[in-house]
Design an enzyme around this catalytic site. Structure first.
Site, PDB file in Angstrom:
ATOM      1  CB  CYS A 238     -27.797 -54.073   0.251  1.00  0.00           C
ATOM      2  SG  CYS A 238     -29.440 -52.750   0.986  1.00  0.00           S
TER       3      CYS A 238
ATOM      4  CG  PHE B 157     -32.410 -48.695  -7.654  1.00  0.00           C
ATOM      5  CD1 PHE B 157     -31.009 -50.258  -7.565  1.00  0.00           C
ATOM      6  CD2 PHE B 157     -33.360 -49.309  -7.995  1.00  0.00           C
ATOM      7  CE1 PHE B 157     -31.984 -51.134  -8.379  1.00  0.00           C
ATOM      8  CE2 PHE B 157     -33.749 -50.089  -9.235  1.00  0.00           C
ATOM      9  CZ  PHE B 157     -33.228 -50.982  -9.584  1.00  0.00           C
ATOM     10  CG  LEU B 158     -34.714 -46.316  -1.632  1.00  0.00           C
ATOM     11  CD1 LEU B 158     -35.250 -46.150   0.179  1.00  0.00           C
ATOM     12  CD2 LEU B 158     -34.163 -44.580  -1.883  1.00  0.00           C
TER      13      LEU B 158
ATOM     14  CD  GLU C   5     -28.514 -48.656   5.506  1.00  0.00           C
ATOM     15  OE1 GLU C   5     -27.758 -48.536   6.721  1.00  0.00           O
ATOM     16  OE2 GLU C   5     -28.926 -49.543   5.539  1.00  0.00           O
TER      17      GLU C   5
ATOM     18  CG  PHE D 160     -20.362 -47.601  -6.511  1.00  0.00           C
ATOM     19  CD1 PHE D 160     -20.446 -46.316  -6.216  1.00  0.00           C
ATOM     20  CD2 PHE D 160     -20.454 -48.701  -5.279  1.00  0.00           C
ATOM     21  CE1 PHE D 160     -22.180 -46.229  -5.540  1.00  0.00           C
ATOM     22  CE2 PHE D 160     -21.021 -47.869  -4.256  1.00  0.00           C
ATOM     23  CZ  PHE D 160     -22.439 -47.527  -4.083  1.00  0.00           C
TER      24      PHE D 160
ATOM     25  CG  ASN E 105     -27.576 -53.377  -4.265  1.00  0.00           C
ATOM     26  OD1 ASN E 105     -27.410 -52.926  -4.671  1.00  0.00           O
ATOM     27  ND2 ASN E 105     -28.383 -53.999  -3.510  1.00  0.00           N
TER      28      ASN E 105
ATOM     29  CB  THR F  36     -33.932 -56.465  -2.059  1.00  0.00           C
ATOM     30  OG1 THR F  36     -33.637 -55.470  -2.154  1.00  0.00           O
ATOM     31  CG2 THR F  36     -33.073 -57.568  -3.101  1.00  0.00           C
TER      32      THR F  36
ATOM     33  NE  ARG G 189     -28.727 -53.714   8.686  1.00  0.00           N
ATOM     34  CZ  ARG G 189     -30.211 -53.532   8.690  1.00  0.00           C
ATOM     35  NH1 ARG G 189     -30.439 -54.583   8.062  1.00  0.00           N
ATOM     36  NH2 ARG G 189     -30.357 -52.364   8.282  1.00  0.00           N
TER      37      ARG G 189
HETATM   38  C1  UDX Z   1     -27.310 -50.287  -2.030  1.00  0.00           C
HETATM   39  C2  UDX Z   1     -26.631 -50.038  -2.739  1.00  0.00           C
HETATM   40  O1  UDX Z   1     -26.156 -48.905  -3.465  1.00  0.00           O
HETATM   41  C3  UDX Z   1     -28.278 -49.610  -3.112  1.00  0.00           C
HETATM   42  O2  UDX Z   1     -28.615 -48.884  -4.215  1.00  0.00           O
HETATM   43  C4  UDX Z   1     -29.141 -50.652  -2.104  1.00  0.00           C
HETATM   44  O3  UDX Z   1     -30.414 -49.861  -2.713  1.00  0.00           O
HETATM   45  C5  UDX Z   1     -29.057 -51.347  -1.722  1.00  0.00           C
HETATM   46  O4  UDX Z   1     -27.554 -50.871  -1.340  1.00  0.00           O
HETATM   47  P1  UDX Z   1     -25.972 -49.146   0.629  1.00  0.00           P
HETATM   48  O5  UDX Z   1     -25.836 -50.218   0.960  1.00  0.00           O
HETATM   49  O6  UDX Z   1     -26.998 -47.924   1.574  1.00  0.00           O
HETATM   50  O7  UDX Z   1     -26.503 -49.292  -0.691  1.00  0.00           O
HETATM   51  O8  UDX Z   1     -24.547 -47.921   0.607  1.00  0.00           O
HETATM   52  P2  UDX Z   1     -23.646 -47.892  -0.499  1.00  0.00           P
HETATM   53  O9  UDX Z   1     -23.318 -46.212  -0.502  1.00  0.00           O
HETATM   54  O10 UDX Z   1     -23.923 -48.231  -2.190  1.00  0.00           O
HETATM   55  O11 UDX Z   1     -22.004 -48.496   0.220  1.00  0.00           O
HETATM   56  C6  UDX Z   1     -22.427 -49.933  -0.150  1.00  0.00           C
HETATM   57  C7  UDX Z   1     -21.219 -49.657   0.661  1.00  0.00           C
HETATM   58  O12 UDX Z   1     -19.546 -49.978  -0.325  1.00  0.00           O
HETATM   59  C8  UDX Z   1     -20.428 -48.712   2.316  1.00  0.00           C
HETATM   60  O13 UDX Z   1     -19.743 -49.943   2.460  1.00  0.00           O
HETATM   61  C9  UDX Z   1     -19.645 -48.231   1.205  1.00  0.00           C
HETATM   62  O14 UDX Z   1     -18.561 -47.991   2.027  1.00  0.00           O
HETATM   63  C10 UDX Z   1     -18.495 -49.075   0.704  1.00  0.00           C
HETATM   64  N1  UDX Z   1     -18.052 -48.485  -1.147  1.00  0.00           N
HETATM   65  C11 UDX Z   1     -19.052 -47.375  -1.924  1.00  0.00           C
HETATM   66  C12 UDX Z   1     -16.831 -48.724  -1.419  1.00  0.00           C
HETATM   67  O15 UDX Z   1     -16.564 -48.844  -0.528  1.00  0.00           O
HETATM   68  N2  UDX Z   1     -16.335 -47.591  -2.466  1.00  0.00           N
HETATM   69  C13 UDX Z   1     -16.868 -47.329  -3.784  1.00  0.00           C
HETATM   70  O16 UDX Z   1     -16.653 -46.401  -3.884  1.00  0.00           O
HETATM   71  C14 UDX Z   1     -18.064 -46.508  -2.963  1.00  0.00           C
END
Ligand code: UDX
Length: 432
Positions: A260, A152-153, A155, A249, A208, A121, A327
């Site tokens: 991220c 757009f992975l 974790e 979300f 994001n 990114t 993190r």
């Molecule tokens: C994110 C993006 O989704 C991904 O496309 C990008 O490549 C990297 O950043 P990631 O950080 O792995 O991925 O996790 P994600 O599933 O997006 O969740 C991020 C945070 O949001 C987590 O702390 C999760 O608990 C929180 N979250 C997610 C919420 O609080 N509510 C939701 O409805 C969804």
């Protein structure tokens, strides 16, 4: 076509394994020799469901190898993916030091055509910058192309996201290079968007930041729900059924974390300020996220009386389930506040570990939930691991000194827990 992946972090390893699974021969390059040894022996340097099996599979098919030797790696491979880290600098900008080093390393070593694919990114304009860095490092003019292909992975579900991406974004100025990268992904059935490199770079940040905006919006609304005696999860169901909004979300909780969202929003705001634009919505998104856990901890503290002198169990310290990544995890902020309030904190996570320097008599991590909850005055749930949802909460209740259960992710059945004798409270729901 032989492919080199530079940077064996989370994105690099997942990309390497995806390409091996798609039938290509892939080399993973990283200067960290112990990481290369681990990967060569079939061990991932991080926890991610499903990836370790794929690693062992493709070590056996010999479609994947790992090395720390840049010279031969650059020489042998026509396509080179940049998957190195772009950490936040002190001012919030993305630090491009590793991208620059990788570009210069390619420029110095290349002896024939290379297609360089930027997966990391990176700020808008980095593609052009990489072209310059490579050109400056070359000793003679050898042709190359640079394409932006953001990932757009998520974790915890990286494998599924890699095999079934919602879209493949290709930022390219050159038709032949575009065809070449499309060939790599031809077995995937996802739609492909071909656009300018700058647009591709911005799409990643915009996506994001938008997802984080959805979360912060629901989190702030959850505060109002608490006051109104409305359940935010029910609101999310009704709102999410509008296809213009979508159901994803919208889960209110103690805030987003991870490597991220926080980093990318800072980088986008920094870039906007450089262009004299204030992204005011994102400013509020960050502010809501920073204050969300504290807002609900204040409510929980009132229910409990005080955190001071109490023993509190914190379940789930990773920023979300199915990862060992802590993190920017909201749990860490919660633990810090509990310690500041002179509470004793007992921590559990199925995979993630607190760093040793954090541990003390006042803060300990346990292997089992039973030990963690023993003699506690309250439990705070911080990430929605499946095993926490499936636990026999009725049985566990007897371990507690006081049966306060604060659900920071709205993941449990509050009515059932109340009937089992818990004082249950979540995020954005009726207080009684
Ligand atoms: C994110 C993006 O989704 C991904 O496309 C990008 O490549 C990297 O950043 P990631 O950080 O792995 O991925 O996790 P994600 O599933 O997006 O969740 C991020 C945070 O949001 C987590 O702390 C999760 O608990 C929180 N979250 C997610 C919420 O609080 N509510 C939701 O409805 C969804």
């Amino acid at each position: 076509m032989n492919i080199l992946i530079m940077g064996m972090g989370y994105v690099g390893v997942t990309t390497a394994l995806l390409l091996a699974e798609l039938g290509w021969y892939v080399t993973g390059l990283d200067p960290n020799e112990s990481k290369i040894r681990m990967l060569s022996h079939g061990t991932l340097p991080f926890y991610e469901p499903g990836l370790d099996e794929l690693l062992r599979k493709h070590l056996a098919t010999r479609r994947i190898t790992f090395t720390s030797e840049s010279d031969t790696a650059v020489y042998d491979n026509e396509i080179i993916f940049l998957c190195v880290g772009t950490p936040s600098g002190n001012d919030g900008s993305a630090d491009l030091q590793f991208i620059k080093e990788a570009a210069e390393s390619i420029g110095m070593r290349m002896q024939g055509y290379k297609l360089i694919v930027i997966k990391s990114t990176v700020p808008v304009g980095t593609n052009e910058q990489v072209v310059q860095w490579i050109t400056q490092a070359q000793t003679s003019a050898i042709p190359f192309d640079v394409i932006s292909n953001p990932e757009f992975l998520r974790e915890g579900s990286a494998l599924q996201d890699a095999l079934e991406p919602d879209r493949i974004i290709i930022g390219s100025e050159n038709d032949q290079a575009t065809v070449l990268i499309q060939t790599l992904y031809k077995k995937l059935s996802s739609p492909v968007v071909v656009t300018k490199p700058k647009t591709a770079e911005l799409i990643k940040y915009a996506a994001n930041a938008f997802l984080a905006t959805k979360i912060s919006y629901m989190n702030e609304l959850a505060r109002l729900c608490t006051k109104m005696g409305v359940n935010i999860a029910d609101v999310a169901v009704g709102v999410g059924m509008d296809h213009r909004i979508g159901p994803h979300f919208l889960r209110a909780g103690i805030g987003y974390g991870g490597s991220c969202f926080p980093k990318d929003i800072h980088a986008l705001r920094f870039a906007a300020r450089e262009h004299d634009v204030d992204l005011t919505i994102l400013e509020k998104v960050v502010q809501v996220n920073k204050t969300q856990a504290v807002y609900f901890m204040d409510i929980w503290e009132q229910l409990l009386g005080s955190f001071t002198g109490k023993t509190i169990a914190v379940l789930g310290i990773s920023f979300k389930p199915d990862t060992d990544d802590i993190r920017e995890a909201p749990a860490i902020g919660i633990i810090t506040k509990l310690l500041e309030n002179s509470a004793v904190v007992k921590v559990h996570d199925p995979i993630a570990k607190l760093p040793i320097h954090m541990l003390s008599e006042q803060l300990q991590q346990f292997e089992s939930v039973e030990e963690t909850m023993q003699d506690c005055d309250a439990v705070i749930l911080c990430s929605e691991w499946k095993q926490y949802i499936a636990m026999d909460w009725g049985q566990l209740r007897s371990r507690l000194r006081q049966p306060y259960l604060f659900d920071g992710r709205n993941m449990l059945d509050g009515a059932k827990l109340t009937s089992q004798g818990y004082h249950y409270s979540g995020i954005g729901m009726s207080m009684g």
